[in-house]
Write a protein that holds these residues in place. Structure first.
Motif, PDB file in Angstrom:
ATOM      1  N   GLY A   1       0.772  -1.086   0.207  1.00 17.00           N
ATOM      2  CA  GLY A   1       0.075  -0.009  -0.124  1.00 17.00           C
ATOM      3  C   GLY A   1       0.901   1.233  -0.152  1.00 17.00           C
ATOM      4  N   CYS A   2       2.166   1.324   0.388  1.00 16.76           N
ATOM      5  CA  CYS A   2       3.034   2.227   0.115  1.00 16.76           C
ATOM      6  C   CYS A   2       2.735   3.067  -0.995  1.00 16.76           C
ATOM      7  CB  CYS A   2       4.545   2.129   0.466  1.00 16.76           C
ATOM      8  SG  CYS A   2       5.467   3.466   0.583  1.00 16.76           S
TER       9      CYS A   2
ATOM     10  N   SER B   1       2.291   1.700   5.083  1.00 17.68           N
ATOM     11  CA  SER B   1       0.941   1.058   5.809  1.00 17.68           C
ATOM     12  C   SER B   1       1.551   1.263   7.378  1.00 17.68           C
ATOM     13  CB  SER B   1       0.642  -0.296   5.518  1.00 17.68           C
ATOM     14  OG  SER B   1       1.800  -0.857   5.459  1.00 17.68           O
ATOM     15  N   GLY B   2       2.514   1.673   7.767  1.00 16.25           N
ATOM     16  CA  GLY B   2       3.157   1.835   9.028  1.00 16.25           C
ATOM     17  C   GLY B   2       3.838   0.736   9.619  1.00 16.25           C
ATOM     18  N   LEU B   3       4.643   0.680  10.566  1.00 17.27           N
ATOM     19  CA  LEU B   3       5.532  -0.044  10.992  1.00 17.27           C
ATOM     20  C   LEU B   3       4.968  -1.445  11.489  1.00 17.27           C
ATOM     21  CD1 LEU B   3       8.627  -0.592  11.807  1.00 17.27           C
ATOM     22  CD2 LEU B   3       7.719  -0.347  14.013  1.00 17.27           C
ATOM     23  N   PHE B   4       3.708  -1.501  12.217  1.00 21.66           N
ATOM     24  CA  PHE B   4       3.049  -2.537  12.893  1.00 21.66           C
ATOM     25  C   PHE B   4       2.430  -3.488  11.392  1.00 21.66           C
ATOM     26  CE2 PHE B   4       2.656   0.188  16.382  1.00 21.66           C
ATOM     27  CZ  PHE B   4       3.634  -0.390  17.137  1.00 21.66           C
TER      28      PHE B   4
ATOM     29  N   ASP C   1       3.506  -0.289  -3.877  1.00 26.41           N
ATOM     30  CA  ASP C   1       3.720  -1.626  -3.635  1.00 26.41           C
ATOM     31  C   ASP C   1       2.265  -2.347  -3.589  1.00 26.41           C
ATOM     32  OD1 ASP C   1       6.338  -1.364  -3.310  1.00 26.41           O
ATOM     33  OD2 ASP C   1       6.259  -0.640  -1.228  1.00 26.41           O
ATOM     34  N   VAL C   2       1.814  -3.056  -4.460  1.00 30.31           N
ATOM     35  CA  VAL C   2       0.385  -3.506  -4.618  1.00 30.31           C
ATOM     36  C   VAL C   2       0.499  -4.973  -4.963  1.00 30.31           C
ATOM     37  CG1 VAL C   2      -1.535  -3.347  -5.920  1.00 30.31           C
ATOM     38  CG2 VAL C   2      -0.041  -1.412  -5.371  1.00 30.31           C
ATOM     39  N   ILE C   3      -0.439  -5.545  -4.084  1.00 34.00           N
ATOM     40  CA  ILE C   3      -0.878  -6.957  -4.372  1.00 34.00           C
ATOM     41  C   ILE C   3      -2.448  -7.025  -4.829  1.00 34.00           C
ATOM     42  CG2 ILE C   3      -1.414  -9.572  -3.454  1.00 34.00           C
ATOM     43  CD1 ILE C   3       0.844  -9.443  -1.811  1.00 34.00           C
ATOM     44  N   GLU C   4      -2.771  -7.553  -6.102  1.00 38.01           N
ATOM     45  CA  GLU C   4      -4.110  -7.401  -6.556  1.00 38.01           C
ATOM     46  C   GLU C   4      -4.775  -8.734  -7.147  1.00 38.01           C
ATOM     47  OE1 GLU C   4      -4.901  -3.054  -8.851  1.00 38.01           O
ATOM     48  OE2 GLU C   4      -4.437  -4.762  -9.985  1.00 38.01           O
TER      49      GLU C   4
ATOM     50  N   GLN D   1      -5.669  -0.402   2.180  1.00 36.51           N
ATOM     51  CA  GLN D   1      -6.867   0.627   2.557  1.00 36.51           C
ATOM     52  C   GLN D   1      -6.283   1.297   3.700  1.00 36.51           C
ATOM     53  OE1 GLN D   1      -9.319   1.063   0.774  1.00 36.51           O
ATOM     54  NE2 GLN D   1      -8.821  -0.818  -0.373  1.00 36.51           N
ATOM     55  N   VAL D   2      -5.422   0.830   4.571  1.00 33.63           N
ATOM     56  CA  VAL D   2      -4.836   1.628   5.901  1.00 33.63           C
ATOM     57  C   VAL D   2      -3.740   2.615   5.286  1.00 33.63           C
ATOM     58  CG1 VAL D   2      -3.355   1.540   7.747  1.00 33.63           C
ATOM     59  CG2 VAL D   2      -5.271  -0.079   7.581  1.00 33.63           C
ATOM     60  N   SER D   3      -2.985   2.144   4.194  1.00 31.51           N
ATOM     61  CA  SER D   3      -2.031   3.236   3.758  1.00 31.51           C
ATOM     62  C   SER D   3      -3.009   4.448   2.987  1.00 31.51           C
ATOM     63  CB  SER D   3      -1.264   2.605   2.566  1.00 31.51           C
ATOM     64  OG  SER D   3      -0.509   1.662   3.222  1.00 31.51           O
ATOM     65  N   ILE D   4      -3.833   4.124   2.338  1.00 32.20           N
ATOM     66  CA  ILE D   4      -4.657   5.125   1.686  1.00 32.20           C
ATOM     67  C   ILE D   4      -5.206   6.040   2.550  1.00 32.20           C
ATOM     68  CG2 ILE D   4      -6.485   5.662   0.017  1.00 32.20           C
ATOM     69  CD1 ILE D   4      -5.725   3.127  -1.336  1.00 32.20           C
TER      70      ILE D   4
END
Ligand SMILES: Nc1nc2c(ncn2[C@@H]2O[C@H](COP(=O)(O)O)[C@@H](O)[C@H]2O)c(=O)[nH]1
Ligand SMILES: [Mn+2]
Length: 397
Positions: free
Chosen positions: A100-101, A207-210, A284-287, A255-258
């Motif tokens: 998501g980045c 998407s953040g470290l976690f 960075d995407v998986i679709e 979704q969290v990244s967006i």
């Protein structure tokens, strides 16, 4: 056996290379690869890069047309600048760990910019978005919506942890930059409503470290002590239960990244008054499409804005970035010209920053990328984006 094949593949690639005129080229290997890389970069490929190329090339689940863009390189685990797809099989690290980045670009017309205010206050703003923001910009209902609107599959994500990395930029390569526009294509710029002296704000956030840890947790579960070093050796049947749960969580990361870039955009607008959204694209995407899984690792797609297909190409803190306009049929754009976490310390020159410690990463020059894109008529530069202010997170995490 693997070593022989690897040497053979290297041979094929180099043979294809020497068949090309000039110093840049398109490599083809085993019918699968379109690798748009300059000869300088190819001769610098480490054994690990060749092994990764080989394992994708030999994998029967990976379909034809693996694309490597001009910024192709090893990030330690996966290959940057890589597009590929698999059938009935999932590569959990195919798009890296920061799913998501991506980039968001905002435009501020010059008559709406208060340069002095921005220069006076950016340090304060930087402090705000590089520190803990537990839940300040995200309601529980919003998290529920992000988590369960697309799938009710269980999740490894801890909602409380997501809140901690919300409304902030993560460490590493992530940044928020303010840049001034220098127009190169008047016609295109006019369509976009851009003028010299306007400001572009470039958000690069993931998407953040976690959530990155969460992806690594899946990788460890899938790896199950088999000790794979090469991320492309790790792949499982599409219908596997844990893989299905992983795919649901990968979608949640996206979704969290967006949503986090939305939060950062809101915070910027609260601070400076107004800004117009120009693009938002995850690189960075998986679709998933039926049982076909598409992976993009550090690869952009164009985004439509006012009738043009545009993308931003960043370089380094102190160099120009570029806003480009698609001119050909090729759908992908390199996401920058850098790779790796090691290298010489970068000089930050006269750029205003919130840090005095400079980043240490290797960055490849943008010239190869621009030359290859120009030769292949992929895109045209609309404007150069001159460095002004760069905010990065050098805090603990
Ligand atoms: N303008 C800037 N560009 C930068 C900076 N740090 C990295 N980069 C470029 O962005 C891409 C994106 O990196 P990734 O983490 O998504 O792989 C990278 O390849 C560089 O070209 C920066 O501070 N400013
Ligand atoms: Mn990124």
């Amino acid at each position: 056996m693997l070593t022989i094949l690897w040497i053979q593949l290297k041979g094929i690639l180099l043979q294809k290379w020497t068949g090309q005129a000039g110093w840049f080229g398109l490599f083809k290997a085993g019918d699968k690869w379109d690798l748009f890389v300059s000869s300088g970069r190819v001769s610098g490929f480490s054994d690990n890069v060749w092994k990764k190329i080989l394992s994708l090339d030999l994998n029967p689940y990976v379909s034809k047309k693996i694309i490597g863009l001009p910024d192709f390189g090893d990030d330690g685990t996966t290959l940057n600048g890589l597009v590929f797809k698999s059938e009935n099989r999932v590569f959990p690290l195919g798009a890296g760990k920061d799913i998501g980045c991506g980039f968001r670009v905002l435009h501020v017309p010059r008559n709406k910019v208060d340069i002095e205010k921005i220069e006076r206050e950016y340090q304060f703003f930087a402090k705000n978005i590089t520190s803990y923001k537990p839940g300040t910009t995200l309601l529980d209902e919003e998290i529920e919506q992000i988590f369960y609107s697309n799938s009710d599959r269980p999740s490894l994500i801890k909602q409380e942890e997501v809140k901690l990395s919300f409304g902030r930029i993560g460490k590493g390569n992530h940044f928020i930059e303010f840049r001034t526009i220098d127009i190169k294509d008047q016609l295109a710029a006019k369509k976009l409503g851009f003028e010299t002296g306007d400001i572009i704000i470039h958000i690069h956030s993931g998407s953040g470290l976690f959530l990155e840890y969460m992806i690594l947790k899946y990788a460890a579960l899938f790896n199950n002590n088999r000790g794979y070093q090469n991320a492309y050796e790790l792949h499982f049947p599409f219908e596997n239960c844990l893989i299905q749960q992983f795919l649901a969580d990968a979608e949640r990361c996206l979704q969290v990244s967006i949503a986090n870039r939305n939060a950062l955009e809101r915070l910027i607008i609260e601070w400076i008054g107004s800004a117009i959204r120009v693009l938002d694209v995850s690189h960075d995407v998986i679709e998933v499409e039926g049982t076909t899984v598409h992976y993009q690792k550090a690869v952009q797609r164009y985004s439509e804005y006012k009738g043009l297909d545009i993308a931003i190409i960043p370089t380094t803190i102190e160099e120009q970035s570029y806003l480009v306009n698609r001119t050909g049929h090729f759908s992908f754009v390199n996401h920058g010209s850098g790779e790796g976490e090691e290298g010489d310390t970068q000089n930050i020159g006269s750029v205003k920053t919130n840090f005095d410690k400079t980043s240490s990463r290797t960055f490849f020059g943008i010239n190869d990328s621009l030359e290859i894109a120009t030769r292949n008529a992929w895109y045209k530069i609309i404007c150069n984006l001159n460095p002004w202010i760069c905010i990065k997170n050098f805090n603990e995490w």
